[in-house]
Design a protein around this motif. Structure first.
Motif, PDB file in Angstrom:
ATOM      1  N   ALA A  53       0.828  -1.203   0.000  1.00  0.00           N
ATOM      2  CA  ALA A  53       0.000   0.000   0.000  1.00  0.00           C
ATOM      3  C   ALA A  53       0.869   1.263   0.000  1.00  0.00           C
ATOM      4  O   ALA A  53       0.569   2.234  -0.703  1.00  0.00           O
ATOM      5  CB  ALA A  53      -0.944  -0.007   1.199  1.00  0.00           C
ATOM      6  N   VAL A  54       1.958   1.234   0.762  1.00  0.00           N
ATOM      7  CA  VAL A  54       2.888   2.372   0.787  1.00  0.00           C
ATOM      8  C   VAL A  54       3.498   2.566  -0.598  1.00  0.00           C
ATOM      9  O   VAL A  54       3.543   3.688  -1.123  1.00  0.00           O
ATOM     10  CB  VAL A  54       3.985   2.167   1.859  1.00  0.00           C
ATOM     11  CG1 VAL A  54       5.105   3.181   1.696  1.00  0.00           C
ATOM     12  CG2 VAL A  54       3.376   2.249   3.253  1.00  0.00           C
ATOM     13  N   LEU A 100      -0.060   8.142   3.978  1.00  0.00           N
ATOM     14  CA  LEU A 100       1.262   8.753   4.201  1.00  0.00           C
ATOM     15  C   LEU A 100       1.307   9.459   5.556  1.00  0.00           C
ATOM     16  O   LEU A 100       2.328   9.422   6.243  1.00  0.00           O
ATOM     17  CB  LEU A 100       1.605   9.704   3.062  1.00  0.00           C
ATOM     18  CG  LEU A 100       1.750   9.037   1.695  1.00  0.00           C
ATOM     19  CD1 LEU A 100       2.019  10.063   0.611  1.00  0.00           C
ATOM     20  CD2 LEU A 100       2.831   7.962   1.713  1.00  0.00           C
ATOM     21  N   ARG A 101       0.203  10.076   5.947  1.00  0.00           N
ATOM     22  CA  ARG A 101       0.124  10.696   7.276  1.00  0.00           C
ATOM     23  C   ARG A 101       0.229   9.630   8.369  1.00  0.00           C
ATOM     24  O   ARG A 101       0.914   9.799   9.380  1.00  0.00           O
ATOM     25  CB  ARG A 101      -1.184  11.484   7.399  1.00  0.00           C
ATOM     26  CG  ARG A 101      -1.320  12.237   8.706  1.00  0.00           C
ATOM     27  CD  ARG A 101      -2.685  12.892   8.872  1.00  0.00           C
ATOM     28  NE  ARG A 101      -3.728  11.885   8.881  1.00  0.00           N
ATOM     29  CZ  ARG A 101      -4.736  11.826   8.013  1.00  0.00           C
ATOM     30  NH1 ARG A 101      -4.857  12.723   7.069  1.00  0.00           N
ATOM     31  NH2 ARG A 101      -5.641  10.875   8.102  1.00  0.00           N
ATOM     32  N   GLU A 102      -0.445   8.489   8.151  1.00  0.00           N
ATOM     33  CA  GLU A 102      -0.423   7.382   9.116  1.00  0.00           C
ATOM     34  C   GLU A 102       0.995   6.857   9.317  1.00  0.00           C
ATOM     35  O   GLU A 102       1.368   6.445  10.420  1.00  0.00           O
ATOM     36  CB  GLU A 102      -1.368   6.271   8.626  1.00  0.00           C
ATOM     37  CG  GLU A 102      -1.285   4.966   9.373  1.00  0.00           C
ATOM     38  CD  GLU A 102      -1.873   4.992  10.777  1.00  0.00           C
ATOM     39  OE1 GLU A 102      -1.873   3.928  11.423  1.00  0.00           O
ATOM     40  OE2 GLU A 102      -2.307   6.053  11.249  1.00  0.00           O
ATOM     41  N   LEU A 103       1.810   6.897   8.286  1.00  0.00           N
ATOM     42  CA  LEU A 103       3.181   6.386   8.395  1.00  0.00           C
ATOM     43  C   LEU A 103       4.011   7.170   9.394  1.00  0.00           C
ATOM     44  O   LEU A 103       4.878   6.602  10.055  1.00  0.00           O
ATOM     45  CB  LEU A 103       3.873   6.413   7.025  1.00  0.00           C
ATOM     46  CG  LEU A 103       3.287   5.483   5.982  1.00  0.00           C
ATOM     47  CD1 LEU A 103       4.015   5.652   4.665  1.00  0.00           C
ATOM     48  CD2 LEU A 103       3.335   4.034   6.448  1.00  0.00           C
ATOM     49  N   PRO A 109       9.434   0.301  10.414  1.00  0.00           N
ATOM     50  CA  PRO A 109      10.112   0.324   9.115  1.00  0.00           C
ATOM     51  C   PRO A 109       9.275   0.911   7.984  1.00  0.00           C
ATOM     52  O   PRO A 109       9.809   1.241   6.924  1.00  0.00           O
ATOM     53  CB  PRO A 109      10.412  -1.141   8.842  1.00  0.00           C
ATOM     54  CG  PRO A 109       9.306  -1.884   9.516  1.00  0.00           C
ATOM     55  CD  PRO A 109       8.953  -1.063  10.739  1.00  0.00           C
ATOM     56  N   ALA A 110       7.958   1.058   8.185  1.00  0.00           N
ATOM     57  CA  ALA A 110       7.100   1.562   7.101  1.00  0.00           C
ATOM     58  C   ALA A 110       7.474   2.992   6.715  1.00  0.00           C
ATOM     59  O   ALA A 110       7.529   3.327   5.525  1.00  0.00           O
ATOM     60  CB  ALA A 110       5.633   1.481   7.507  1.00  0.00           C
ATOM     61  N   ASP A 116      12.558   6.452   1.907  1.00  0.00           N
ATOM     62  CA  ASP A 116      13.504   5.964   0.892  1.00  0.00           C
ATOM     63  C   ASP A 116      12.906   6.087  -0.511  1.00  0.00           C
ATOM     64  O   ASP A 116      13.602   6.469  -1.454  1.00  0.00           O
ATOM     65  CB  ASP A 116      13.909   4.512   1.163  1.00  0.00           C
ATOM     66  CG  ASP A 116      14.820   4.368   2.369  1.00  0.00           C
ATOM     67  OD1 ASP A 116      15.325   5.386   2.886  1.00  0.00           O
ATOM     68  OD2 ASP A 116      15.019   3.211   2.818  1.00  0.00           O
ATOM     69  N   SER A 117      11.626   5.776  -0.630  1.00  0.00           N
ATOM     70  CA  SER A 117      10.963   5.871  -1.931  1.00  0.00           C
ATOM     71  C   SER A 117      10.806   7.318  -2.386  1.00  0.00           C
ATOM     72  O   SER A 117      10.849   7.610  -3.575  1.00  0.00           O
ATOM     73  CB  SER A 117       9.584   5.215  -1.881  1.00  0.00           C
ATOM     74  OG  SER A 117       9.704   3.835  -1.632  1.00  0.00           O
TER      75      SER A 117
END
Length: 194
Positions: A53-54, A100-103, A109-110, A116-117
């Motif tokens: 999903a990320v 993306l906010r949840e990350l 590691p998410a 990194d992406s």
């Protein structure tokens, strides 16, 4: 749309709207009308589903931003085009930016996977901001820190749409446009040389 794609879309929506911890594979399976084993066939764990999903969210965000870069001029026009692109994505696919906010809450590691992406985009933004500073169109500061600050500010403002929706406040296009206009006014005053 195949099962793997349906699962990925449902998981992205759930992770972005409800959060990773509040999303269960059983719940996703029930929502999709499939068995949990069907999810596990394509994504052997909830963490691997999150990774997919990320990757999916970053790929969509990157497409929007690279398209803006290709079609916009340098200077303030590019900043405006990027903000408009992110807001359009937030209105069309709020779950992507919600994920993306949840990350940021989940951390590594998410979060590391996402940063990194996003690194090529951040490097490009850093280089571009440095050249804009050299040309005198952007106030001189640390370009990498500025790129992260602008990213955080734009993403925060764009994801407010989903946060408000989650608490029952529907945003109209007009309200989103007003929020975007205020954000652009703020960025212009922060970035323009004195």
């Amino acid at each position: 749309m195949g099962t793997a794609d349906r699962v990925l879309e449902a998981a992205t929506r759930a992770f972005g709207q409800r959060g990773f911890d509040a999303t269960s594979l059983d719940g996703l399976a029930n929502e999709l009308g499939i068995r949990k084993q069907s999810i596990l066939y394509h994504y052997p764990s909830k963490d691997q589903l999150l990774d997919a999903a990320v990757d999916h969210a970053i790929a969509e965000l990157s497409l929007v931003l690279y398209d803006v870069i290709e079609r916009s001029d340098d200077g303030w026009a590019r900043v405006e085009a990027m903000v408009r692109g992110v807001f359009r994505l937030a209105l069309r696919r709020p779950e992507l930016l919600g994920l993306l906010r949840e990350l940021t809450r989940l951390g590594p590691p998410a979060l590391t996977r996402a940063t990194d992406s996003l690194d090529p985009l951040i490097k490009g933004a850093t280089d571009w901001l440095g050249s804009e500073m050299d040309a005198g169109r952007v106030r001189r500061s640390d370009p990498r820190l500025l790129a992260f600050s602008v990213y955080s500010t734009v993403m925060g403002a764009a994801t407010e749409i989903e946060v408000l929706r989650a608490v029952g406040v529907e945003q109209t296009l007009r309200e989103a446009a007003l929020r975007r206009r205020e954000l652009l006014r703020f960025l212009r005053s922060a970035l323009q040389p004195a």
